[in-house]
Scaffold this active site. Structure first.
Site, PDB file in Angstrom:
ATOM      1  N   GLU A  56       0.682  -1.349   0.025  1.00  0.00           N
ATOM      2  CA  GLU A  56      -0.081   0.132  -0.068  1.00  0.00           C
ATOM      3  C   GLU A  56       0.794   1.176  -0.096  1.00  0.00           C
ATOM      4  O   GLU A  56       0.488   2.013  -0.593  1.00  0.00           O
ATOM      5  CB  GLU A  56      -0.765  -0.049   1.282  1.00  0.00           C
ATOM      6  CG  GLU A  56      -1.840  -1.307   1.109  1.00  0.00           C
ATOM      7  CD  GLU A  56      -1.485  -2.487   1.830  1.00  0.00           C
ATOM      8  OE1 GLU A  56      -2.315  -3.399   2.399  1.00  0.00           O
ATOM      9  OE2 GLU A  56      -0.284  -2.632   2.218  1.00  0.00           O
ATOM     10  N   CYS A  84      -2.376  -3.051   7.198  1.00  0.00           N
ATOM     11  CA  CYS A  84      -1.958  -2.932   8.632  1.00  0.00           C
ATOM     12  C   CYS A  84      -1.956  -1.649   9.007  1.00  0.00           C
ATOM     13  O   CYS A  84      -2.346  -0.635   8.503  1.00  0.00           O
ATOM     14  CB  CYS A  84      -0.405  -3.273   8.411  1.00  0.00           C
ATOM     15  SG  CYS A  84       0.810  -2.058   7.821  1.00  0.00           S
ATOM     16  N   CYS A  87      -0.104   0.961   7.421  1.00  0.00           N
ATOM     17  CA  CYS A  87      -0.701   1.558   5.947  1.00  0.00           C
ATOM     18  C   CYS A  87      -1.867   2.259   6.117  1.00  0.00           C
ATOM     19  O   CYS A  87      -2.218   3.057   5.472  1.00  0.00           O
ATOM     20  CB  CYS A  87      -0.756   0.130   5.196  1.00  0.00           C
ATOM     21  SG  CYS A  87       0.770  -0.616   4.655  1.00  0.00           S
TER      22      CYS A  87
END
Length: 157
Positions: A56, A84, A87
């Site tokens: 990302e 996560c 990100c």
């Protein structure tokens, strides 16, 4: 014009390509604006020795560079796995309109990519975290913010 399923399949294919090339974990992402892919990325943590080179993050950097902007307004992010915490923070700063993802973060945990400990760390007091944090020189640091507040030719983002 690329549709939702085609875009997520592209993210999944990028995940596979990066993994097979030994770049990093099996994660891929694309960013779409006006039906066109404007950013691509796959996990490059191993290849770049950069723990922030998640799919990302790489896709956001690519899209922002291609669009000439620090914002992804009017864009949609497609990623092979639920982002996560790192990100997700970057995604919120970039401000796309929507996120589509393939696997849940619990699926990533089953494959050995468990970010649950980060969520647990954020719940703890700063001093009790695995990597302790300590505040220093707030007044001096605040001076820079005060200068920013007064700065006339700043770019808001």
């Amino acid at each position: 014009m690329i549709g939702h399923e085609e875009a997520i399949r592209e993210a999944i294919q990028l995940a596979r390509e990066g993994m097979e090339a030994g770049q990093g974990g099996p994660f891929g992402a694309v960013i779409v604006k006006d039906g066109q892919i404007v950013g691509r990325g796959f996990n490059q943590v191993i290849a770049t020795n950069d723990p922030t080179a998640h799919a990302e993050m790489v896709a956001i950097r690519d899209a922002c560079r291609n669009l000439g902007s620090v914002q992804l307004e009017g864009c949609t992010l497609y990623t092979s796995c639920e982002p996560c915490p790192m990100c997700l923070g970057a995604i919120y700063w970039a401000r796309p309109e929507k996120i589509f993802f393939g696997c849940f973060h619990s699926d990533a945990a089953k494959a050995g990519f468990d970010d649950h400990f980060i969520y647990q760390e954020l719940e703890k007091d700063r001093e009790q975290r695995t990597i302790p944090q300590q505040q220093l020189l707030r007044d001096e640091a605040w001076d820079v913010f005060a200068e920013w507040i007064e700065k006339e030719n700043k770019t808001h983002y």
